[in-house]
Design an enzyme around this catalytic site. Structure first.
Site, PDB file in Angstrom:
ATOM      1  N   CYS A  78       2.980   6.708   7.270  1.00 45.32           N
ATOM      2  CA  CYS A  78       4.285   6.973   7.495  1.00 45.32           C
ATOM      3  C   CYS A  78       4.468   6.718   6.007  1.00 45.32           C
ATOM      4  O   CYS A  78       4.726   5.683   5.548  1.00 45.32           O
ATOM      5  CB  CYS A  78       5.062   6.568   8.441  1.00 45.32           C
ATOM      6  SG  CYS A  78       6.929   7.080   8.323  1.00 45.32           S
ATOM      7  N   ASN A 123       1.062  -1.169  -0.119  1.00 49.02           N
ATOM      8  CA  ASN A 123      -0.151   0.153   0.014  1.00 49.02           C
ATOM      9  C   ASN A 123       0.952   1.317   0.020  1.00 49.02           C
ATOM     10  O   ASN A 123       0.266   2.284   0.170  1.00 49.02           O
ATOM     11  CB  ASN A 123      -0.887   0.111   1.160  1.00 49.02           C
ATOM     12  CG  ASN A 123      -2.305  -0.887   1.010  1.00 49.02           C
ATOM     13  OD1 ASN A 123      -2.643  -1.035   0.010  1.00 49.02           O
ATOM     14  ND2 ASN A 123      -2.500  -1.479   2.263  1.00 49.02           N
ATOM     15  N   HIS A 135       3.098   2.279   2.088  1.00 49.27           N
ATOM     16  CA  HIS A 135       3.142   3.012   3.414  1.00 49.27           C
ATOM     17  C   HIS A 135       4.093   1.950   4.404  1.00 49.27           C
ATOM     18  O   HIS A 135       4.391   0.734   3.947  1.00 49.27           O
ATOM     19  CB  HIS A 135       1.896   3.729   4.048  1.00 49.27           C
ATOM     20  CG  HIS A 135       1.232   2.616   4.657  1.00 49.27           C
ATOM     21  ND1 HIS A 135      -0.202   2.814   4.514  1.00 49.27           N
ATOM     22  CD2 HIS A 135       1.302   1.461   4.875  1.00 49.27           C
ATOM     23  CE1 HIS A 135      -0.871   1.795   4.743  1.00 49.27           C
ATOM     24  NE2 HIS A 135      -0.155   0.907   4.967  1.00 49.27           N
TER      25      HIS A 135
END
Length: 399
Positions: free
Chosen positions: A308, A271, A273
């Site tokens: 993040c 994804n 991240h």
């Protein structure tokens, strides 16, 4: 042997042969070494290749197979047994159990599985559960309905409790199942047990919500997605939490701090991240070395606040909590110790009786990962880790 140039790597080869003095060439199409058909050179998409679509879903115009599901073979219907992953459906047809051997690269110096390895196994069995269900699309655990709505799963909270860590070469069984969490969430639980003894080594529970992949905003659960996954929900809890304890936010006065942490490309998941296990590694790196040597992590709570990304710079903060039996692990210095405000002679502490019981107490640390450099130090994840003394012998061993 001639090879087609495919837009994605996949082993499809055509061998060329002449029959007698005939100048017409005949190509034999092989998939991973097995002949699946033959075609004449002018007609790369003849009936023989089209017939192979019963085995392979998609053939490109140049005769090469390009779809990812050709290699993955994602089930389109519910499967009861997966011999390749050593998995099977349990719990009346809605739960999943996978048998796993602890590999050499999953253990630490003490030959026991690391918490990072345990977390990776939880993630893998969760994805394999969706795989077996027949609901998996080509996303990271996303169903067909989720893909149509451009949605992905994100974890909002996770709690893992470990009584004992599996050892190298040990065979363990990991059970996982899902249930409802409010109106728009899903709960996923796990149990890890020894196949040899039946002892439960670890338990886990987590809460998942949906996020729009483009806007990166949380989303309500569409009805078509609810219709897909709700038949798999069961009312069973690996860990029962009456009232989850609040995790306080740390500030720059925290005792332990690591700054300028930068994600690498290898830290990103499908994804795009940072993977949850990387968060765990950043947190554990702030724990004092002598604690890591004498204690083992017995539980961890993670509360996720935001994503993040690869360009973020992260700061990891850590502080020992002061409500346990031992206020500070660094308290033993120069022959004296402070125990809840009282000074005790070192010979008493080392003698057994009094300290013997104190050494069995747990240590707790509060953690925070935040974006470094932001005006408000935007939070990524809050956490709490609990530690207990390491055992000197391997539990449940007959030796």
């Amino acid at each position: 042997m001639a090879s087609f140039s495919c837009p994605v790597p996949y082993i499809v080869r055509c061998s060329t042969a002449k029959e007698g003095n005939d100048s017409n060439k005949q190509r034999y199409v092989k998939l991973n070494g097995a002949i699946i058909g033959s075609i004449s050179e002018p007609d790369l998409l003849s009936q023989s290749v089209r017939a192979s679509r019963a085995l392979i879903p998609s053939v490109a115009e140049n005769g090469c197979f390009v779809k990812e599901d050709v290699r993955q073979k994602i089930p389109t219907k519910k499967q009861l047994v997966d011999p390749h992953r050593q998995g099977l459906i349990i719990e009346g047809g809605v739960g999943y159990r996978q048998t796993v051997v602890i590999r050499s690269y999953e253990v630490g110096p003490d030959k026991t599985a690391t918490l990072e390895s345990v977390m990776n196994l939880l993630q893998e069995t969760a994805l394999n559960h969706v795989w077996m269900s027949g609901l998996l699309s080509n996303g990271f655990g996303a169903t067909h309905g989720m893909m149509r709505n451009n949605l992905i799963w994100v974890v909002s909270r996770m709690l893992v409790e470990v009584d004992h860590y599996p050892i190298w070469g040990e065979i363990v069984e990991i059970d996982t199942w899902v249930g409802a969490s409010g109106k728009n969430g899903m709960r996923r639980d796990w149990l890890i047990r020894s196949q040899a003894t039946g002892h439960v080594y670890a338990r886990g529970t987590s809460t998942w919500v949906m996020m729009n992949q483009q806007t990166r905003r949380l989303s309500k659960m569409p009805e078509e997605v609810r219709a897909e996954i709700s038949p798999w929900f069961i009312e069973k809890h690996a860990i029962k939490e009456d009232a989850p304890e609040k995790i306080s936010k740390l500030d720059d006065k925290a005792k332990y701090m690591n700054s300028d942490l930068k994600p690498k490309r290898s830290d990103l998941d499908m994804n795009h991240h940072v993977n949850n296990v990387k968060y765990l590694r950043w947190m554990l790196e702030t724990i004092p070395d002598h604690v890591l040597e004498s204690h083992q992590l017995s539980s961890i709570v993670l509360e996720y606040r935001r994503e993040c990304g690869s360009s973020d710079v992260v700061q990891s903060l850590c502080e020992a909590e002061e409500d346990g039996i031992l206020r500070d692990v660094d308290m033993i210095e120069d022959g004296e110790s402070l125990l809840n405000g009282f000074s005790l002679a070192s010979e008493i502490l080392k003698g057994g009786g009094l300290l013997g019981s104190f050494d069995k107490g747990t240590l707790r640390y509060t953690h925070l990962l935040q974006i470094e450099g932001e005006a408000k130090n935007e939070e990524i994840v809050r956490g709490r880790t609990t530690w207990k003394k390491k055992l000197t012998t391997i539990p449940f061993s007959t030796q």
